[in-house]
Design an enzyme around this catalytic site. Structure first.
Site, short mmCIF file in Angstrom:
data_model
loop_
_atom_site.label_atom_id
_atom_site.label_comp_id
_atom_site.label_asym_id
_atom_site.label_seq_id
_atom_site.Cartn_x
_atom_site.Cartn_y
_atom_site.Cartn_z
N CYS A 101 21.10 -0.79 -6.55
CA CYS A 101 20.27 0.12 -5.76
C CYS A 101 20.39 -0.11 -4.26
O CYS A 101 19.62 0.43 -3.48
CB CYS A 101 18.81 0.04 -6.21
N HIS A 103 4.35 6.86 12.66
CA HIS A 103 3.89 8.04 11.95
C HIS A 103 4.84 9.22 12.18
O HIS A 103 5.13 9.98 11.28
CB HIS A 103 2.50 8.42 12.46
C1 PEP Z 1 18.25 -4.31 -1.32
O1 PEP Z 1 17.96 -5.37 -0.76
O2 PEP Z 1 19.40 -3.99 -1.64
C2 PEP Z 1 17.20 -3.32 -1.62
C3 PEP Z 1 17.44 -2.24 -2.33
O3 PEP Z 1 15.99 -3.57 -1.09
P1 PEP Z 1 15.59 -3.18 0.40
O4 PEP Z 1 16.72 -2.44 1.02
O5 PEP Z 1 14.33 -2.40 0.28
O6 PEP Z 1 15.39 -4.53 1.02
#
Ligand code: PEP
Ligand code: MG
Length: 753
Positions: free
Chosen positions: A680, A367
């Site tokens: 991403c 938290h």
């Molecule tokens: C990834 O695996 O690149 C991704 C964006 O997911 P996470 O980092 O949440 O596993």
């Protein structure tokens, strides 16, 4: 029943009068160990106290050879006594000589004793000594006996602290501080760099009186303090910073629940009944909680024990009436140092001077980490040995980038960091000024920069950074901080807030990616050999479809009349995606039956994180509206290289030709199919990597909010055509990585990386 269990009060009184009596301190200490041995029905009782340099010295013993007193010395961590000091926890063994950490000191003659019970002597959270009892016969001491010895150790701690038992000059409460610069490793929990003087989180809670004069009075003091603590928590929850709800308010509400925990209160009442003062009773029970916590493997539950720690400290302060010091006033740049800190306590520090937090414990799901992120304060956790290496007032630099804390840093390190900080601040100001400039290359190619988010506190970054939407909303974060499965309406509220904050900009919600390194409290799992490749994300969702159905329902409710972007994580084959889509379709149809307004449109995406899926791209791209490449996971599977293994950390580079060729193939396939593709993973947030990605044809990147400024600046300084020619000619290189060539290219072409 042994005397100590039936008559704990009597024993405490007896000890107190021995300790407070006249005579040489050593004589008194000798009497103390005799009384304890008698009462505990132990053949040996010994007291070890800390000396400078992390040494534990035998100060008094009943049962071991007398010549060992002031001769036997152990380092913290050495032998069983050293182990108790290192962990700050009791050690209860029926066969001590068989323990791997047992070391035999011939001068003590302790080889004939089989059973061993050691408890730390703690003062303001620091180990100042170890109290031990031993018996010839092998046996495990009963829980009541462990508790009794812990209670006794508190009384000894009080006397050690007051200087009446042992001359203070002989002791060192801070066992390992040497004045030399020290660098310790930790784990980044909230990113950033911060420097300031070390402020100990709990300097005020020194318990000065442990033995009760009158049990009834102490009982009353405890009850009144509990009532006052609850009142304070209610007020905290009404804090204006929390007025808009969100995770941190929920955190505090869970936390308030603990303040009403009956079991906890009963234990404290029992401790008062045993003859302790109210404040000592709270501390005693807390020591027990801490010992239990040590055995808990579940990170979520461990964190909840630290909530109790927070409440216990608060309670002791109330009992001791130190309201004036209640809120630690910071008056200069400060770094908060603690074993752990509770969420409510953190909120009481003055944000203005709080530069960083460094903890011996802590975890990404705690938290306090969530609150710290909301406050924009960097946190480095899991720093072993922190409390023994730093003194209040010393200069400390925390750098979560390289996961180091520098204690008493040498001048050159300080200078370097001052410069880094200044630069960082200047850069932040510049990025803020460039917020509204387009992410466009010098030759006119437009790149879309999205940001990654997961909590409501991240949402203001949308406007602050000028990101064009949320390219990855990690919905599991909400689940990780919630003790129970969030209800559909609770989920809807969060998703709705994200859509509201984004306005016309898209928000791509990723369905739950739990499991792996993201445990949730309500779904117990078996220990897995390899959790990253285990039962996680969509695998859990398809095995427990209700979880996914409720989440999709909440997303559809939240999006009513607006566009919903939803994507599924860890898809390994098209068949899996189709099962997800079928569940989504059913939920869309359910809306009609229930007369709910559907979203204006639903766009379905898929994450590419498992390499197998890239051999079904043709099929896949017909099924989806957009693709998102999650390089964090994809790359660990691509190289068969665990991203959490420090020995492999720099083994492979993301700017290696096979990576670039692989990504190039995926981007081209998406372009040919007319399906938008975003990346991403963390890779896209580093300017030099982002530069390679756009050269491969990528036009959409989703990155952490702090990366938007630097990546946009890089983009605005490139000539894409020139860069593309360079990169594509290097993609077939037999080298381990083309990083150096790219860095040189950037330098030669004035690219701002
Ligand atoms: C990834 O695996 O690149 C991704 C964006 O997911 P996470 O980092 O949440 O596993
Ligand atoms: Mg992932």
């Amino acid at each position: 029943m042994p005397d100590h269990v039936s008559q704990p009060r009597l024993l405490l009184r007896r000890l107190h009068s021995v300790m407070a009596g006249s005579g040489r301190p050593q004589d008194r200490l000798d009497r103390v160990v005799r009384v304890i041995a008698q009462n505990m029905v132990a053949e040996v009782c010994s007291i070890y106290l800390s000396r400078a340099g992390g040494i534990l010295e035998l100060f008094a013993t009943e049962g071991l050879k007398e010549e060992a007193v002031h001769q036997t010395r152990l380092r913290v961590g050495e032998g069983l006594v050293g182990l108790v000091a290192e962990r700050g926890l009791p050690l209860n063994l029926s066969e001590a000589p068989q323990h791997p950490r047992f070391v035999y000191r011939p001068e003590t003659g302790e080889d004939i004793y089989h059973s061993f019970l050691g408890v730390p002597i703690l003062r303001t959270g620091k180990v100042v000594g170890v109290l031990v009892v031993q018996n010839v016969a092998p046996r495990r001491y009963k829980p009541e006996e462990v508790e009794a010895l812990q209670t006794i150790s508190m009384v000894i701690a009080e006397l050690v602290g007051s200087g009446t038992l042992v001359d203070k000059d002989e002791l060192s409460e801070d066992t390992a501080t040497t004045g030399e610069p020290v660098t310790l490793d930790g784990m980044s929990l909230a990113g950033g760099v911060g420097a300031g003087v070390a402020v100990f989180h709990q300097p005020q809670v020194k318990i000065t009186r442990t033995v009760a004069d009158d049990v009834d009075t102490e009982r009353l003091r405890l009850e009144e303090a509990i009532a006052e603590m609850r009142l304070q928590l209610e007020q905290l929850i009404e804090h204006p910073d929390l007025a808009h709800g969100g995770e941190h308010r929920e955190v505090l509400e869970t936390y308030r629940m603990f303040a009403y925990d009956q079991g906890w209160q009963e234990k404290m009442r029992d401790a008062v009944q045993s003859g302790l003062t109210a404040e000592a009773a709270v501390d005693r029970v807390q020591q027990e909680n801490r010992a239990r916590m040590y055995k808990i493997r579940d990170p979520y539950l461990r964190e909840r024990v630290s909530d109790f720690e927070d409440l216990a400290t608060r309670l002791i302060r109330i009992i001791q009436g130190d309201d004036s010091d209640y809120r630690t006033k910071l008056s200069e740049d400060s770094v908060l140092v603690a074993r752990n800190i509770g969420p409510a306590e953190l909120m009481e520090y003055d944000k203005q001077y709080l530069r960083a937090i460094v903890l011996e414990e802590g975890s990404a799901t705690s938290h306090v980490t969530i609150i710290a992120r909301a406050m924009g304060v960097p946190v480095l956790g899991r720093v072993q040995g922190l409390l023994t290496h730093v003194e209040a007032g010393e200069w400390v630099i925390v750098d979560t980038g390289n996961e180091h804390v520098y204690i008493r840093p040498a001048d050159d390190v300080v200078e370097t960091y001052k410069a880094t900080l200044e630069l960082q601040e200047r850069l932040y100001a510049e990025y803020a000024a460039e917020r509204d400039l387009p992410a466009e290359t010098m030759d006119g190619h437009k790149i879309t920069l999205f940001m990654n988010a997961g909590l409501l506190v991240d949402l203001p970054s949308l406007d602050n950074t000028g990101a064009e939407g949320i390219g990855l909303f990690r919905t599991e974060f909400q689940f990780m901080v919630s003790p129970a499965l969030p209800r559909v309406d609770e989920q809807t509220k969060i998703y709705n807030a994200a859509l509201d904050a984004a306005g016309d900009r898209p928000v791509v919600f990723r369905t739950l990616d739990i499991g792996g390194d993201k445990p949730v409290p309500f779904l117990p799992r078996d220990e897995e050999e390899n959790p990253a490749m285990g039962w996680r994300a969509i695998r859990i969702a398809l095995d427990r479809p209700a979880l996914l159905r409720y989440q999709l329902r909440a997303l559809l409710y939240a999006a009513e009349g607006r566009t919903l972007h939803v994507m599924f994580p860890m898809i390994a084959e098209v068949a899996e995606l189709r099962r997800c889509k079928a569940i989504l379709q059913k939920e869309i149809e359910r809306l009609k039956k229930h007369d709910r307004t559907p979203p204006k449109e639903v766009k379905v995406g898929c994450m590419l994180e498992v390499p197998s899926l890239s051999w079904q791209l043709d099929l896949l791209l017909k099924e989806i509206d957009f693709l998102s490449i999650g390089t964090n996971d994809l790359m660990q599977f691509f190289f068969a290289c665990d991203r959490g293994n420090p020995r492999l950390a720099n083994r492979y580079d993301l700017l290696a030709p096979p990576v670039l060729a692989f990504l190039h193939m995926i981007i081209r396939a998406c372009d040919n199919a007319g399906v938008p593709v975003t990346l991403c993973g963390e890779m896209g947030g580093r300017p030099i990597e982002a530069m390679a990605l756009v050269a491969l044809g990528l036009r959409r990147i989703s990155i952490s909010p702090t990366s938007v400024g630097p990546v946009k600046r890089m983009l605005r300084s490139i000539n894409l055509k020139q860069l593309q020619d360079f990169l594509l000619s290097n993609i077939t290189s037999p080298e381990h990585s083309i990083r150096d060539s790219l860095v040189n290219f950037a330098r030669d072409h004035n690219i701002k990386v």
